[in-house]
Design an enzyme around this catalytic site. Structure first.
Site, mmCIF file in Angstrom:
data_model
loop_
_atom_site.group_PDB
_atom_site.id
_atom_site.type_symbol
_atom_site.label_atom_id
_atom_site.label_comp_id
_atom_site.label_asym_id
_atom_site.label_seq_id
_atom_site.Cartn_x
_atom_site.Cartn_y
_atom_site.Cartn_z
ATOM 1 N N ILE A 46 40.650 41.609 35.329
ATOM 2 C CA ILE A 46 40.716 40.484 34.385
ATOM 3 C C ILE A 46 39.500 39.568 34.551
ATOM 4 O O ILE A 46 38.847 39.193 33.579
ATOM 5 C CB ILE A 46 42.023 39.664 34.579
ATOM 6 C CG1 ILE A 46 43.252 40.585 34.567
ATOM 7 C CG2 ILE A 46 42.142 38.564 33.541
ATOM 8 C CD1 ILE A 46 43.479 41.375 33.324
ATOM 9 N N THR A 81 43.479 36.153 40.356
ATOM 10 C CA THR A 81 43.976 36.980 41.453
ATOM 11 C C THR A 81 45.492 37.052 41.275
ATOM 12 O O THR A 81 46.049 36.467 40.351
ATOM 13 C CB THR A 81 43.706 36.324 42.825
ATOM 14 O OG1 THR A 81 44.623 35.228 42.994
ATOM 15 C CG2 THR A 81 42.297 35.789 42.916
ATOM 16 N N LYS A 95 50.971 34.784 38.181
ATOM 17 C CA LYS A 95 52.330 34.236 37.975
ATOM 18 C C LYS A 95 52.937 33.631 39.230
ATOM 19 O O LYS A 95 54.038 33.070 39.185
ATOM 20 C CB LYS A 95 53.269 35.363 37.510
ATOM 21 C CG LYS A 95 52.908 35.966 36.192
ATOM 22 C CD LYS A 95 53.305 37.445 36.120
ATOM 23 C CE LYS A 95 52.290 38.211 35.309
ATOM 24 N NZ LYS A 95 51.964 39.518 35.866
ATOM 25 N N GLU A 147 49.160 30.657 29.690
ATOM 26 C CA GLU A 147 49.724 31.454 28.598
ATOM 27 C C GLU A 147 49.837 32.929 28.978
ATOM 28 O O GLU A 147 50.798 33.610 28.609
ATOM 29 C CB GLU A 147 48.868 31.270 27.336
ATOM 30 C CG GLU A 147 49.242 32.134 26.134
ATOM 31 C CD GLU A 147 50.696 31.997 25.699
ATOM 32 O OE1 GLU A 147 51.516 32.809 26.148
ATOM 33 O OE2 GLU A 147 51.002 31.075 24.910
ATOM 34 N N ALA A 175 50.676 38.640 28.342
ATOM 35 C CA ALA A 175 49.204 38.569 28.348
ATOM 36 C C ALA A 175 48.726 37.615 27.247
ATOM 37 O O ALA A 175 49.169 36.464 27.213
ATOM 38 C CB ALA A 175 48.595 39.955 28.222
ATOM 39 N N LEU A 207 49.474 37.435 24.153
ATOM 40 C CA LEU A 207 50.420 37.089 23.075
ATOM 41 C C LEU A 207 50.830 35.621 23.211
ATOM 42 O O LEU A 207 51.060 35.140 24.318
ATOM 43 C CB LEU A 207 51.679 37.967 23.155
ATOM 44 C CG LEU A 207 51.514 39.471 22.931
ATOM 45 C CD1 LEU A 207 52.866 40.172 23.098
ATOM 46 C CD2 LEU A 207 50.951 39.758 21.530
ATOM 47 N N GLY A 239 44.746 49.873 33.259
ATOM 48 C CA GLY A 239 44.630 48.444 33.600
ATOM 49 C C GLY A 239 45.850 47.626 33.220
ATOM 50 O O GLY A 239 45.765 46.404 33.103
ATOM 51 N N ASP A 278 57.752 41.939 38.626
ATOM 52 C CA ASP A 278 56.826 41.290 37.701
ATOM 53 C C ASP A 278 57.573 40.796 36.458
ATOM 54 O O ASP A 278 57.341 39.677 35.982
ATOM 55 C CB ASP A 278 55.722 42.289 37.318
ATOM 56 C CG ASP A 278 54.691 41.672 36.396
ATOM 57 O OD1 ASP A 278 53.969 40.773 36.858
ATOM 58 O OD2 ASP A 278 54.642 42.065 35.221
ATOM 59 N N LYS A 331 58.342 36.925 35.031
ATOM 60 C CA LYS A 331 58.039 36.479 33.663
ATOM 61 C C LYS A 331 59.247 35.834 33.000
ATOM 62 O O LYS A 331 59.132 34.764 32.388
ATOM 63 C CB LYS A 331 57.554 37.659 32.826
ATOM 64 C CG LYS A 331 56.154 38.116 33.205
ATOM 65 C CD LYS A 331 55.816 39.422 32.539
ATOM 66 C CE LYS A 331 54.393 39.852 32.878
ATOM 67 N NZ LYS A 331 54.135 41.232 32.541
ATOM 68 N N GLY A 343 46.680 44.653 29.865
ATOM 69 C CA GLY A 343 45.356 45.263 29.696
ATOM 70 C C GLY A 343 44.271 44.226 29.830
ATOM 71 O O GLY A 343 44.491 43.030 29.584
HETATM 72 N N1 LIG Z 1 46.286 43.482 34.188
HETATM 73 C C1 LIG Z 1 46.941 42.866 33.246
HETATM 74 O O1 LIG Z 1 47.189 43.411 32.165
HETATM 75 C C2 LIG Z 1 47.424 41.495 33.457
HETATM 76 C C3 LIG Z 1 47.234 40.872 34.654
HETATM 77 N N2 LIG Z 1 47.695 39.598 34.854
HETATM 78 C C4 LIG Z 1 47.449 38.959 36.119
HETATM 79 O O2 LIG Z 1 46.056 38.834 36.328
HETATM 80 C C5 LIG Z 1 45.789 38.723 37.708
HETATM 81 C C6 LIG Z 1 44.605 39.631 38.041
HETATM 82 O O3 LIG Z 1 44.924 40.951 37.769
HETATM 83 P P1 LIG Z 1 43.843 42.111 37.887
HETATM 84 O O4 LIG Z 1 42.522 41.615 37.448
HETATM 85 O O5 LIG Z 1 44.415 43.242 37.203
HETATM 86 O O6 LIG Z 1 43.822 42.351 39.463
HETATM 87 P P2 LIG Z 1 42.709 43.094 40.351
HETATM 88 O O7 LIG Z 1 43.405 43.660 41.495
HETATM 89 O O8 LIG Z 1 41.873 43.968 39.522
HETATM 90 O O9 LIG Z 1 41.783 41.902 40.839
HETATM 91 C C7 LIG Z 1 42.226 40.909 41.703
HETATM 92 C C8 LIG Z 1 41.026 40.088 42.166
HETATM 93 O O10 LIG Z 1 41.508 39.029 42.961
HETATM 94 C C9 LIG Z 1 40.754 39.003 44.158
HETATM 95 N N3 LIG Z 1 41.580 38.420 45.219
HETATM 96 C C10 LIG Z 1 42.757 38.850 45.690
HETATM 97 N N4 LIG Z 1 43.206 38.044 46.656
HETATM 98 C C11 LIG Z 1 42.293 37.066 46.786
HETATM 99 C C12 LIG Z 1 42.179 35.924 47.610
HETATM 100 N N5 LIG Z 1 43.104 35.601 48.493
HETATM 101 N N6 LIG Z 1 41.097 35.139 47.467
HETATM 102 C C13 LIG Z 1 40.144 35.456 46.580
HETATM 103 N N7 LIG Z 1 40.195 36.510 45.766
HETATM 104 C C14 LIG Z 1 41.268 37.317 45.879
HETATM 105 C C15 LIG Z 1 40.385 40.409 44.428
HETATM 106 O O11 LIG Z 1 39.292 40.450 45.322
HETATM 107 P P3 LIG Z 1 38.602 41.841 45.807
HETATM 108 O O12 LIG Z 1 37.788 42.264 44.618
HETATM 109 O O13 LIG Z 1 37.779 41.401 46.952
HETATM 110 O O14 LIG Z 1 39.723 42.742 46.132
HETATM 111 C C16 LIG Z 1 40.048 40.868 43.034
HETATM 112 O O15 LIG Z 1 38.730 40.503 42.704
HETATM 113 C C17 LIG Z 1 47.096 39.086 38.402
HETATM 114 O O16 LIG Z 1 47.727 37.892 38.811
HETATM 115 C C18 LIG Z 1 47.926 39.726 37.314
HETATM 116 O O17 LIG Z 1 49.308 39.541 37.478
HETATM 117 C C19 LIG Z 1 48.353 38.927 33.875
HETATM 118 C C20 LIG Z 1 48.540 39.479 32.653
HETATM 119 C C21 LIG Z 1 48.129 40.838 32.357
HETATM 120 N N1 LIG Z 2 51.398 44.297 35.027
HETATM 121 C C1 LIG Z 2 51.729 43.453 33.959
HETATM 122 C C2 LIG Z 2 50.497 42.813 33.434
HETATM 123 C C3 LIG Z 2 50.783 41.562 32.771
HETATM 124 O O1 LIG Z 2 51.295 40.592 33.300
HETATM 125 C C4 LIG Z 2 52.366 44.266 32.863
HETATM 126 O O2 LIG Z 2 52.338 45.482 32.966
HETATM 127 O O3 LIG Z 2 52.907 43.700 31.940
HETATM 128 NA NA NA Z 3 51.025 35.049 26.612
#
Ligand SMILES: NC(=O)C1=CN([C@@H]2O[C@H](COP(=O)(O)OP(=O)(O)OC[C@H]3O[C@@H](n4cnc5c(N)ncnc54)[C@H](OP(=O)(O)O)[C@@H]3O)[C@@H](O)[C@H]2O)C=CC1
Ligand SMILES: N[C@@H](CC=O)C(=O)O
Ligand code: NA
Length: 815
Positions: A473, A553, A577, A604, A609, A611, A662, A676, A680, A795
């Site tokens: 993200i 994160t 979350k 939001e 995501a 929406l 993703g 998860d 929500k 995604g």
């Molecule tokens: N994927 C989706 O469709 C959706 C995701 N989300 C939320 O988005 C957030 C991110 O998801 P996503 O990008 O998929 O996750 P990723 O695992 O791809 O990325 C997580 C990032 O957070 C970093 N991180 C983890 N712990 C720490 C910490 N303690 N301090 C600093 N950095 C940290 C990681 O570092 P490093 O690179 O060093 O590991 C990494 O860069 C989550 O909370 C998820 O629930 C919400 C809606 C939809």
């Molecule tokens: N892992 C979650 C991502 C959004 O929060 C999902 O699959 O809905």
């Molecule tokens: Na939303």
């Protein structure tokens, strides 16, 4: 006639002096006179040398040798060899004279103000002399004028007062029939009694103004090392720009508050004679600079923002002030007697207290003096002990245009307030040309930038983003910010600067904004070790306007810092979350702190995501609607799995696909376990007003028992393969009934559950595909048919876009 003046930095080195001569050449067609300061740094060194001599330290001699060398070198570099010897001899004579005086100071250990003025005079005498000779050597018809021959003063050494009647006469007489360009010493003069005097701070500017007035010049040009008068201190406000023109009054208000380009008193002779003063830059000579003149130019509400550090407030209060005539007279008389300059005064109409801003260095002295003056009143408890508050600054917006313009102070206070800057005192005089506020010194840079944006960049807003989390993200978000940067700046006047980027290992800050293209790579290579505390400390200390912390994160270590961040007036945008699905107490307190501090806390993307789920729900509730039930498919991952998983496919493969696309959480077991989804629906329930905890959500866990516990994501996938058969059984049962598997979340009658079930073809969940989410909101107003929100709910792109939209939403609010 035009009078020009060049300051110390313009003549600090021989190449700079040559540059000044080049600047002057085009002027030689007209009648000019040129005033010079001492070579850059020389006046300070002269004071330092005399102090060493006074203290009996022989080291003064070494310093004197340095001064001598600097001037002799200048002669050697600027003047052709055959002419050098007589000029070098003249310089040596002057240095010997100076040496004699210093030796006297060294012997008698006394340095009167009179002696100091004499010592300082050598700086200008040497510089103007050498420059005049260099000009002559280059074929310019010039001659050296020691201003002591024509400027007469009283004998207030250090800041002598000019006798204009005599001075004007002497200057005019000197210039009568003079053909050569006069190269004049700034700063110095002669007392009626014959001794050398100096004209005080920025005395060379004053010299130039005195000559301009006496000679009725049509212009006075002050050449310095900046592009004129700026809208704010350019060291603190990167976007500050030159003000093309302003009135004398505006210039006085601005320069008074530390915009040290010009010193107000020095303008007096030019101002009285309505001579325009140009501020020009020797290092950028073709730039027009600023003209300060008699016209009050309308159009702009304010001309500049000034700032002054090192301020202390004295607060004198007590019942003895109320309606007692003469208290303020005694107060100010005391301060005047003690030579304490009062910079700002504020007294409210309750007459219960008077507060006075002074230079911090004088604070204790002033406090003692006032307490002595009012010792009887203090003893009788009619007046309290004087309170002092230090580490403050004064920031003032200045402009003739403020007069009779309602809303100026509103704009000022709103810009400061929205950035969490506390105002300690306020003053505006009835000239309406200056509104001054006293704020903490640590807030000055932020305050100046906030005001500069509010007044000069019209509707332009700068958002300063601090991003933690550069996974799926975070990475997409940076890409989007980069792609939209120019369009947002151009069409929406919104500038999104990313100041810091961090992952779990490294963090990288750049106060000017990071280059997004290489930001993550740079952070990984050049970044320093990540520490969440360190990151937050740094962000708070930077104290940027419109700061936004973006948490991409899923870490609780990060959400644990939210309260401190919001309490520092920094807004938060997050898809994470963990904060809102932790304890209810925490959820409530974060909202509360954000509200108290006027910071925004937007999430939001916590549900569905990108929406519009949370905003829509909030809009319904704010307009008076009440939630009856919420039903939905809230997991993109689980919906993808159950709408893609058909006979012939392996369950574990489909879960892997969801991860690759993703949709999953960093650990897909958070999706499969229902946790998860539970988070929500809990967040939606809380937004709907229910005071629930996560353990009150009944959850069906789909992670087989031996896949739970401590293991890597890879190990989990390996183990999951062993359970493909049992998932196939579930699928077959549903398919046999003509139904589809769906993982549902339900809030009804205050109870919340998330579970796997199957739905028939009439059910709204039946036709969902891919990463779709669906949310049915049944409310008092939408009770016959629910409001339906549906679309891809996971995604990288849709989530990052939702996060970006929240950032931009803060931009609408910010100023
Ligand atoms: N994927 C989706 O469709 C959706 C995701 N989300 C939320 O988005 C957030 C991110 O998801 P996503 O990008 O998929 O996750 P990723 O695992 O791809 O990325 C997580 C990032 O957070 C970093 N991180 C983890 N712990 C720490 C910490 N303690 N301090 C600093 N950095 C940290 C990681 O570092 P490093 O690179 O060093 O590991 C990494 O860069 C989550 O909370 C998820 O629930 C919400 C809606 C939809
Ligand atoms: N892992 C979650 C991502 C959004 O929060 C999902 O699959 O809905
Ligand atoms: Na939303």
């Amino acid at each position: 006639m035009k009078v020009l003046k060049f300051g110390g930095s313009s003549v600090a080195t021989p190449p700079r002096i040559q540059n000044v001569i080049e600047v002057l050449k085009p002027y030689l067609k007209e009648e000019i006179a040129v005033v010079f300061s001492a070579f850059g740094g020389i006046t300070d060194t002269l004071i330092q040398i005399s102090t060493l001599a006074l203290e009996g330290k022989a080291a003064y001699k070494d310093k004197l040798t340095e001064i001598e060398k600097r001037h002799l070198d200048a002669v050697r570099e600027l003047i052709s060899i055959q002419k050098q010897s007589s000029i070098l001899a003249q310089v040596k004579i002057k240095i010997n004279e100076l040496e004699d005086v210093l030796h006297g100071v060294y012997l008698v250990k006394e340095r009167t103000p009179r002696t100091l003025d004499y010592i300082m005079s050598f700086g200008e005498r040497l510089s103007a002399y050498i420059i005049s000779e260099a000009m002559k050597d280059q074929g310019i018809s010039a001659s050296y004028l020691d201003a002591r021959n024509v400027i007469r003063t009283d004998n207030h050494f250090g800041y002598a007062k000019v006798d204009f009647e005599v001075t004007n006469k002497l200057i005019r007489e000197h210039f009568r029939n003079k053909k050569e360009v006069q190269i004049i010493t700034g700063f110095i003069a002669t007392a009626e009694t014959g001794e050398t005097t100096t004209l005080g701070r920025s005395g060379s500017d004053y010299t130039a103004a005195i000559f301009a007035a006496a000679l009725q010049a049509h212009d006075l040009e002050i050449w310095t090392d900046v592009d004129g008068m700026m809208t704010a201190d350019p060291r603190l406000v990167k976007k500050a720009f030159t003000v093309p023109q302003m009135s004398y009054e505006e210039a006085m208000e601005l320069s008074h508050f530390g915009a040290k380009v010009i010193f107000p008193a020095t303008m007096q002779p030019a101002m009285v004679n309505k001579i325009p003063i140009w501020i020009k830059n020797t290092f950028n000579p073709t730039f027009k600079g600023t003209v300060i003149h008699a016209e009050s130019t309308n159009g702009k509400l304010i001309k500049g923002i000034s700032s002054m550090n090192g301020i202390t407030l004295l607060n004198v209060q007590g019942s003895g002030l109320l309606g007692v005539v003469g208290v303020s007279m005694r107060l100010f008389a005391t301060l005047a007697r003690e030579r304490v300059n009062v910079i700002l005064i504020s007294q409210a109409s309750s007459e219960h207290s008077i507060c006075i801003a002074i230079e911090s260095t004088l604070a204790n002295h002033a406090k003692r003096a006032i307490e002595k003056e009012f010792q009887n009143e203090i003893r009788n408890e009619e007046i309290d002990e004087v309170q002092i508050e230090g580490d403050l600054s004064i920031v003032a917006v200045v402009g003739d245009g403020m007069k009779h313009s309602p809303g100026t102070s509103g704009r000022m206070f709103s810009a400061l307030g929205k950035n969490g800057i506390n105002i300690v005192a306020i003053a505006q005089g009835s000239s309406e040309r200056n509104i001054s506020v006293v704020i903490r010194q640590s807030d000055v840079a932020k305050g100046l930038n906030a005001l500069h944006e509010a007044f000069f960049l019209s509707d332009r807003k700068v958002l300063n983003v601090f991003l933690v989390g550069t996974g799926l993200i975070g990475n997409s978000l940076l890409q989007m910010i980069e792609d939209q940067f120019v369009k947002l700046a151009k069409e929406n006047l919104l500038e999104v600067n990313v100041i810091a980027i961090a992952n779990s290992k490294r963090m990288l800050f750049n106060e000017e904004g990071l280059t997004l293209k290489r930001g993550i790579e740079e952070m990984k290579v050049k970044g320093e070790a990540m520490s969440m505390m360190g990151f937050v400390d740094r962000m708070i200390t930077l104290n940027k306007t419109n700061s936004i912390f973006v948490d991409c994160t899923s870490s609780e270590e990060v959400t644990d810092c939210y309260e401190r961040i919001l309490a520092s007036n920094i807004s938060i945008v997050t898809p994470n979350k963990k904060a809102n699905s932790g304890s209810y107490e925490k959820y409530y307190s974060l909202k509360n702190v954000a509200f108290q501090r006027g910071a925004k806390f937007l999430y939001e993307t916590n549900v569905g995501a990108g929406l519009p789920v949370i905003n829509t729900l909030n809009d319904l509730l704010l307009s008076g609607d009440k939630v009856i039930s919420i039903e939905g498919v809230l997991s993109g991952t689980l919906n993808y799995i159950f709408s893609t998983y058909t006979t012939g496919k392996k369950f574990s493969d489909v879960v892997k696909e969801a991860k690759e696309k993703g949709y999953t959480e960093p650990d897909p077991r958070d999706d499969l376990s229902g946790k998860d989804v539970a988070r929500k629906i809990l967040i939606l329930s809380r937004e709907a007003g229910l005071q629930l905890e996560l353990d009150q959500v009944s959850v069906q866990n789909l992670v087989p028992e031996d896949c739970q516990g401590d293991m890597s994501v890879e190990q989990f996938f390996k183990k999951l393969e062993r359970h493909d058969a049992s998932f196939e059984k579930l699928l077959k049962t549903a398919e046999a009934k003509g139904e589809k598997l769906r993982y549902k979340a339900v809030l009804r009658e205050g109870k919340v559950k998330v579970e796997l079930g199957s739905v028939d073809s009439h059910h709204p969940f039946y036709s969902l595909s891919g990463s779709d989410n669906i949310i049915l909101l049944t409310t008092e107003r939408y009770h016959e048919r629910p409001m339906v929100i549906r679309g891809p709910g996971a995604g990288a792109t849709v989530t990052a876009a939702g996060v970006f939209a929240d950032i931009i939403r803060i931009g609408h609010y910010a100023k």
